[in-house]
Design a protein around this motif. Structure first.
Motif, short mmCIF file in Angstrom:
data_model
loop_
_atom_site.label_atom_id
_atom_site.label_comp_id
_atom_site.label_asym_id
_atom_site.label_seq_id
_atom_site.Cartn_x
_atom_site.Cartn_y
_atom_site.Cartn_z
N THR A 12 56.57 80.93 14.43
CA THR A 12 56.76 79.98 15.53
C THR A 12 55.48 79.17 15.76
N LYS A 13 54.36 79.85 15.75
CA LYS A 13 53.08 79.17 15.96
C LYS A 13 52.81 78.15 14.86
N CYS A 15 55.04 76.68 12.84
CA CYS A 15 56.03 75.60 12.88
C CYS A 15 55.72 74.62 14.00
N GLU A 16 55.35 75.13 15.15
CA GLU A 16 55.01 74.25 16.28
C GLU A 16 53.82 73.37 15.94
N SER A 21 59.45 73.14 14.39
CA SER A 21 60.05 74.25 15.14
C SER A 21 61.57 74.16 15.24
N HIS A 22 62.14 73.00 14.89
CA HIS A 22 63.61 72.84 14.97
C HIS A 22 64.34 73.81 14.04
#
Length: 273
Positions: A12-13, A15-16, A21-22
């Motif tokens: 998550t970190k 991708c953000e 993050s989608h």
């Protein structure tokens, strides 16, 4: 924290940080098992997320250069010059013929010493040829019905025999793709590898991207991917231990070529020399 929770936090970190993050949007669904989610996260973890934007920009820049025809204005250091040894294979000049003969002798010696390998880039499918299978298995319309794979394997086999070191003197490394690895290896197995020494390894894949650089989901827990192109040969050689295998054999000279080159002379001793 469980393995899933730990990996989810890490992915998550990442991708953000790169605006991707989608692709994690469906992981909150209770209808997807944790095992499926974990497998998905592990597949993402192997992707160089931080480099995707530069990969895409590089590809778009090259496409733009081709459209503008700016390849003629390439900087001097980017220009690949042809071989300037002064010998053409179609020459009738005695000095050039002597140079070619010397090169062939040196190349054949290298073959006999086990220093030469053939490396085939065979990740492509025959889709554009109207053939549903590996391009190397395509029948190019000759009376013999030989496939491209067979042509190349038989030439390598003959070279080994001419060197005096037998049919397996020149190892044949074949880079497949996830799309055709199984079909390719099964085809060679059905032909007993044409009597030569063959090693297969698949190239990697990269996520398919939109023009805006966003990764595309194929299913809620899988990404749309595609083979990473001919350039993928370099990481694949390392990942699958092919470089180590070459080193252990004492390989010094590698002739790399594409599967759609029906006229190629694999590990041609004159070229090697």
């Amino acid at each position: 924290m469980s393995d899933y929770e730990t990996l989810l936090a890490s992915i998550t970190k990442r991708c953000e940080a790169v605006g991707q993050s989608h692709i994690l949007a469906h992981l909150s669904s209770d209808t997807i098992s944790e095992d499926a989610k974990l497998t998905f996260l592990r597949s993402i973890d192997e992707i160089p997320l931080e480099k995707l934007a530069s990969f895409l920009q590089g590809a778009l820049d090259e496409e733009e250069k081709l459209k503008k025809g700016s390849g003629d204005n390439a900087s001097e250091e980017d220009v690949i010059e042809p071989f300037t040894g002064g010998a053409s294979t179609t020459t009738t000049d005695p000095a050039q013929l002597a140079a070619l003969a010397e090169a062939k002798t040196l190349g054949m010696k290298a073959v006999a010493n086990g220093e030469v390998a053939a490396l085939l880039l065979a990740g492509g499918q025959g889709t554009r040829l109207g053939y549903d299978g590996p391009k190397g298995m395509y029948d190019i319309g000759l009376p013999s019905k030989r496939t491209l794979f067979q042509f190349m394997a038989e030439r390598i086999k003959k070279l080994g025999l001419l060197s005096g070191k037998g049919e397996k003197a020149v190892p044949f490394y074949i880079m497949t793709s996830p799309l055709n690895h199984k079909a390719t290896t099964e085809y060679f197995a059905s032909q007993n590898n044409f009597g030569i020494d063959v090693k297969f390894f698949p190239q990697g894949t990269l996520p398919a991207l939109t023009p805006e650089g966003k990764m595309i989901l194929e299913t809620p827990t899988s990404l749309a991917v595609a083979p990473d192109g001919n350039g993928g040969i370099y990481p694949a050689l390392v990942k699958h231990g092919i470089l180590d295998d070459m080193k252990s054999r004492g390989i010094k000279y590698i002739h790399a070529f594409g599967v759609d080159n029906a006229l190629v002379k694999p590990a041609d001793p004159t070229f090697v020399g």
